[in-house]
Design a protein around this motif. Structure first.
Motif, mmCIF file in Angstrom:
data_model
loop_
_atom_site.group_PDB
_atom_site.id
_atom_site.type_symbol
_atom_site.label_atom_id
_atom_site.label_comp_id
_atom_site.label_asym_id
_atom_site.label_seq_id
_atom_site.Cartn_x
_atom_site.Cartn_y
_atom_site.Cartn_z
ATOM 1 N N ILE A 101 0.702 -1.268 -0.040
ATOM 2 C CA ILE A 101 -0.125 0.065 -0.044
ATOM 3 C C ILE A 101 0.796 1.358 0.041
ATOM 4 N N SER A 102 0.690 2.046 -1.117
ATOM 5 C CA SER A 102 1.216 3.350 -0.975
ATOM 6 C C SER A 102 0.305 4.486 -0.575
ATOM 7 N N TYR A 103 0.741 5.430 0.398
ATOM 8 C CA TYR A 103 -0.139 6.169 1.091
ATOM 9 C C TYR A 103 0.682 7.776 1.039
ATOM 10 N N LEU A 104 -0.094 8.408 1.086
ATOM 11 C CA LEU A 104 0.349 9.815 1.205
ATOM 12 C C LEU A 104 0.663 10.250 2.578
ATOM 13 N N LYS A 105 1.968 10.960 2.592
ATOM 14 C CA LYS A 105 2.563 11.232 3.983
ATOM 15 C C LYS A 105 1.689 12.130 4.524
ATOM 16 N N THR A 106 0.899 12.899 3.845
ATOM 17 C CA THR A 106 0.270 14.128 4.316
ATOM 18 C C THR A 106 -1.030 13.848 4.990
ATOM 19 N N LYS A 143 -7.120 8.764 9.087
ATOM 20 C CA LYS A 143 -7.619 8.229 7.852
ATOM 21 C C LYS A 143 -6.770 7.144 7.220
ATOM 22 N N LEU A 144 -5.498 7.162 7.697
ATOM 23 C CA LEU A 144 -4.571 6.129 7.308
ATOM 24 C C LEU A 144 -4.856 4.607 8.023
ATOM 25 N N THR A 145 -5.075 5.149 9.345
ATOM 26 C CA THR A 145 -5.420 3.706 10.187
ATOM 27 C C THR A 145 -6.897 3.213 9.996
ATOM 28 N N SER A 146 -7.833 4.138 9.542
ATOM 29 C CA SER A 146 -9.166 3.368 9.074
ATOM 30 C C SER A 146 -9.149 2.673 7.996
ATOM 31 N N ASP A 147 -8.160 3.314 7.000
ATOM 32 C CA ASP A 147 -7.920 2.758 5.776
ATOM 33 C C ASP A 147 -7.417 1.308 5.580
ATOM 34 N N LEU A 148 -6.348 1.300 6.602
ATOM 35 C CA LEU A 148 -5.935 0.002 6.738
ATOM 36 C C LEU A 148 -6.582 -0.942 7.343
ATOM 37 N N LYS A 149 -7.520 -0.526 8.287
ATOM 38 C CA LYS A 149 -8.258 -1.538 9.122
ATOM 39 C C LYS A 149 -9.419 -2.199 7.961
ATOM 40 N N GLU A 150 -9.745 -1.422 7.027
ATOM 41 C CA GLU A 150 -10.382 -2.273 5.949
ATOM 42 C C GLU A 150 -9.892 -3.229 5.133
ATOM 43 N N TRP A 151 -8.545 -3.104 4.974
ATOM 44 C CA TRP A 151 -7.655 -4.251 4.371
ATOM 45 C C TRP A 151 -7.840 -5.324 5.505
ATOM 46 N N GLU A 152 -7.530 -5.126 6.531
ATOM 47 C CA GLU A 152 -7.502 -5.946 7.648
ATOM 48 C C GLU A 152 -8.523 -6.774 7.648
ATOM 49 N N ASP A 153 -9.744 -6.126 7.700
ATOM 50 C CA ASP A 153 -11.231 -6.608 7.828
ATOM 51 C C ASP A 153 -11.152 -7.691 6.646
ATOM 52 N N ASP A 187 5.986 6.175 11.908
ATOM 53 C CA ASP A 187 4.536 6.662 12.372
ATOM 54 C C ASP A 187 3.643 5.666 12.721
ATOM 55 N N TRP A 188 3.890 4.724 11.934
ATOM 56 C CA TRP A 188 2.918 3.417 12.216
ATOM 57 C C TRP A 188 2.838 2.816 13.619
ATOM 58 N N LYS A 189 4.023 3.044 14.318
ATOM 59 C CA LYS A 189 4.256 2.489 15.725
ATOM 60 C C LYS A 189 3.433 3.036 16.422
ATOM 61 N N THR A 190 3.025 4.431 16.348
ATOM 62 C CA THR A 190 1.952 4.810 17.365
ATOM 63 C C THR A 190 0.635 4.378 17.290
ATOM 64 N N VAL A 191 0.216 3.738 16.145
ATOM 65 C CA VAL A 191 -1.186 3.279 16.345
ATOM 66 C C VAL A 191 -1.191 1.644 15.961
ATOM 67 N N GLU A 192 0.037 0.911 16.227
ATOM 68 C CA GLU A 192 0.043 -0.132 16.370
ATOM 69 C C GLU A 192 -0.898 -1.042 17.091
ATOM 70 N N ASP A 193 -1.178 -0.742 18.184
ATOM 71 C CA ASP A 193 -2.165 -1.247 19.094
ATOM 72 C C ASP A 193 -3.767 -1.340 18.550
ATOM 73 N N LYS A 194 -3.937 -0.391 17.659
ATOM 74 C CA LYS A 194 -5.298 -0.349 16.982
ATOM 75 C C LYS A 194 -5.377 -1.302 15.955
ATOM 76 N N LEU A 195 -4.355 -2.056 15.455
ATOM 77 C CA LEU A 195 -4.252 -3.114 14.455
ATOM 78 C C LEU A 195 -4.090 -4.411 14.823
ATOM 79 N N THR A 196 -5.100 -5.201 14.292
ATOM 80 C CA THR A 196 -5.168 -6.835 14.747
ATOM 81 C C THR A 196 -3.865 -7.295 14.231
ATOM 82 N N GLY A 197 -3.495 -7.185 12.905
ATOM 83 C CA GLY A 197 -2.243 -7.735 12.476
ATOM 84 C C GLY A 197 -1.090 -7.070 13.229
ATOM 85 N N GLY A 198 0.180 -7.864 13.019
ATOM 86 C CA GLY A 198 1.312 -7.370 13.546
ATOM 87 C C GLY A 198 2.208 -6.414 12.689
ATOM 88 N N LEU A 199 2.800 -5.249 13.345
ATOM 89 C CA LEU A 199 3.233 -4.389 12.755
ATOM 90 C C LEU A 199 4.887 -4.768 12.681
#
Ligand code: FES
Lengths: 165, 154
Positions: free
Chosen positions: B65-70, B75-85, B103-115
């Protein structure tokens, strides 16, 4: 004496033919080469890839040997690293096995499964192979590991293309 | 398995064995951190290529997944959650994200998958041999991580 003298016309003829022939050869040779070379290249030496492994340093313990080769993928050429498990069998003959699991293609390791020492072990679904590369029945792989044809050149190990048994 | 026609055919046939999905995350920026986002992408591409080679039979390497740093973190987390689901509903037992973007490290615990966060190494200034030995090292660490996860869950 005068009969054997080369006339001006003859002299010009000879030289021009000579030069012309030379030019024609210059043009044709690369073309012939072009057509023939690929045929010459496809067999012989070039099928064997050199490895950094010295043949007299191979022991009875399977060791990883990494080698580099060029892979052509459609129009894209890249440098790839290949691996082989290499050892000497009881008869002192060199064996080179492909590390690619015959189940679904993971890379197998030597002696890493504690409950099955002295085996090749596939971490993906627990595939097992004995030292000679035969698959252990009851584990997922259905065939033995592929074998590389080998060759010694100046003391170094060369590998051919791995073949199924 | 790679994301190509040949591998996917095998994947469809042997699906029960391929229980792990790996999603590389590539930051894209055109601002002052542009260069950095490029080297992160390069590095993760190299690593994920090696990873796929080693574990071809058990994991599916997604195109990434390529995503804009801006974009905002939410938004990024919720997009990724959709992939995850979607991946979970399709039966993947293990999901891994692999990235150099911290930056992903800060949202790590919102994800089911391992970062899996691998700090990117500036490979462009290294000679090939050194580069390979560094990469080898990193790949080895990565492999261990996967094997451990699998063992814990099997
Ligand atoms: S890929 Fe080796 S056991 Fe399945």
């Amino acid at each position: 004496m005068s009969k054997n003298r080369v006339s001006r016309r003859q002299f010009l003829n000879y030289t021009l033919t000579g030069v012309g022939g030379f030019m024609a050869a210059g043009m044709l040779m690369p073309m012939v080469r072009f057509a023939v070379d690929p045929v010459l290249q496809s067999k012989g030496e070039s099928d064997f890839i050199p490895t950094p492994q010295k043949v007299d340093e191979i022991t009875e313990e399977p060791t990883r040997v990494d080698y580099k080769f060029e892979q052509v993928d459609a129009w894209y050429t890249s440098e790839e690293t290949g691996t082989a498990w290499v050892y000497k069998d009881e008869k002192g003959e060199i064996v080179a096995l492909s590390p690619v699991c015959k189940h679904l293609g993971c890379v197998v390791d030597w002696n890493t499964d504690k409950s099955n020492p002295e085996h090749f072990y596939c971490p993906c679904h627990g595939g097992l192979y004995t030292k000679d590369g035969k698959n252990v029945p009851g584990t997922p792989p259905i065939a033995a590991l592929d074998v590389f044809p080998i060759k010694e050149v100046d003391g170094y190990l060369y590998l051919g293309k791995a073949e199924p048994r | 398995m790679k994301w190509n026609s040949q591998d996917i055919q095998l994947f469809i046939k042997e699906r029960e064995y391929i229980d792990t999905a790996v999603v590389p995350l590539y930051p894209v920026s055109f601002r002052e951190d542009m260069k950095q986002s490029v080297s992160m992408t390069e590095f993760i591409q190299l690593l994920s290529g090696q990873l796929e080679k080693q574990f071809k039979g058990r994991l599916l390497m997604l195109p990434g997944i390529s995503y804009l740093k801006t974009l905002s973190e939410d938004k990024l987390t919720s997009d990724l959650k959709e992939w995850e689901d979607e991946l979970i509903s399709q039966g993947f037992k293990h999901i891994f994200y692999i990235t150099s973007d911290s930056d992903w490290k800060t949202v790590e615990d919102k994800l089911t998958g391992g970062l899996i966060w691998m700090p990117s190494i500036p490979l462009e200034n290294m000679d090939d041999q050194y580069k390979n030995s560094i990469l080898d090292d990193q790949v080895k660490q990565l492999l261990n991580l996967f094997v451990r996860k699998w063992q814990n869950n099997d």
